[in-house]
Scaffold this motif. Structure first.
Motif, PDB file in Angstrom:
ATOM      1  N   LEU A 180      38.560 -13.943   3.174  1.00 45.72           N
ATOM      2  CA  LEU A 180      39.972 -13.749   3.496  1.00 45.72           C
ATOM      3  C   LEU A 180      40.521 -14.904   4.323  1.00 45.72           C
ATOM      4  N   ASP A 220      45.993 -13.802   4.456  1.00 43.02           N
ATOM      5  CA  ASP A 220      45.639 -12.530   3.813  1.00 43.02           C
ATOM      6  C   ASP A 220      45.725 -11.389   4.823  1.00 43.02           C
ATOM      7  N   HIS A 235      37.146  -6.501   4.044  1.00 41.75           N
ATOM      8  CA  HIS A 235      36.854  -7.624   3.144  1.00 41.75           C
ATOM      9  C   HIS A 235      36.205  -7.169   1.831  1.00 41.75           C
ATOM     10  N   ARG A 256      44.479  -2.827  -0.812  1.00 43.12           N
ATOM     11  CA  ARG A 256      44.755  -3.050   0.609  1.00 43.12           C
ATOM     12  C   ARG A 256      45.949  -2.258   1.124  1.00 43.12           C
ATOM     13  N   HIS A 305      35.069 -10.361  -0.284  1.00 41.58           N
ATOM     14  CA  HIS A 305      36.155 -11.327  -0.440  1.00 41.58           C
ATOM     15  C   HIS A 305      36.191 -12.219   0.794  1.00 41.58           C
TER      16      HIS A 305
END
Length: 127
Positions: free
Chosen positions: A76, A80, A31, A38, A74
């Protein structure tokens, strides 16, 4: 024989030990990655997980409120996670959890996910 190792790394900077692992535990790393980082992370997982190896992920979810003005992990969505790993690992489950913390606030809303490394081309989702 199961193997164990520990490392810290940056996206795309997986150590090259020539070793592969049966299990990778991620408690709060994914995250923190920007969306553009990613793919490098998931490629690194392919390099270090043995076929049949498991990846366990614990991360913030989109159900966790943002604090105005704060910079942090983040949040998610389930999508995601499934989109990030769909071409790399079989997603065994993604479930909502509450992460218990040692601060003066209630737990953090997160996701717990388990995934398995399968041969290329066999990454069907079993969630």
């Amino acid at each position: 024989m199961p193997t164990f190792g520990s490392c810290t790394s940056t996206p795309g900077g997986w150590p090259i030990w020539g070793e592969r692992f049966d299990t990778v535990l991620d408690c709060g790393m994914f995250h923190m990655l920007d969306p553009g980082d990613r793919a490098a992370f998931t490629s690194g997982l392919q390099a270090v997980l043995r076929p049949g190896g498991r990846y366990f992920l614990l991360c913030f979810s989109d159900r966790e409120p943002r604090i105005p003005g704060a910079v942090g992990p983040h949040r998610l969505t389930r999508d995601d996670l499934t989109n990030a790993f769909a071409d790399t690992l079989r997603i065994d489950f993604v479930v909502p959890v509450t992460l218990e913390i040692n601060l003066d606030r209630p737990g953090i809303q997160g996701w717990l996910a388990a995934m398995t490394m399968v041969p290329t081309g066999h990454t069907e989702r079993s969630q």
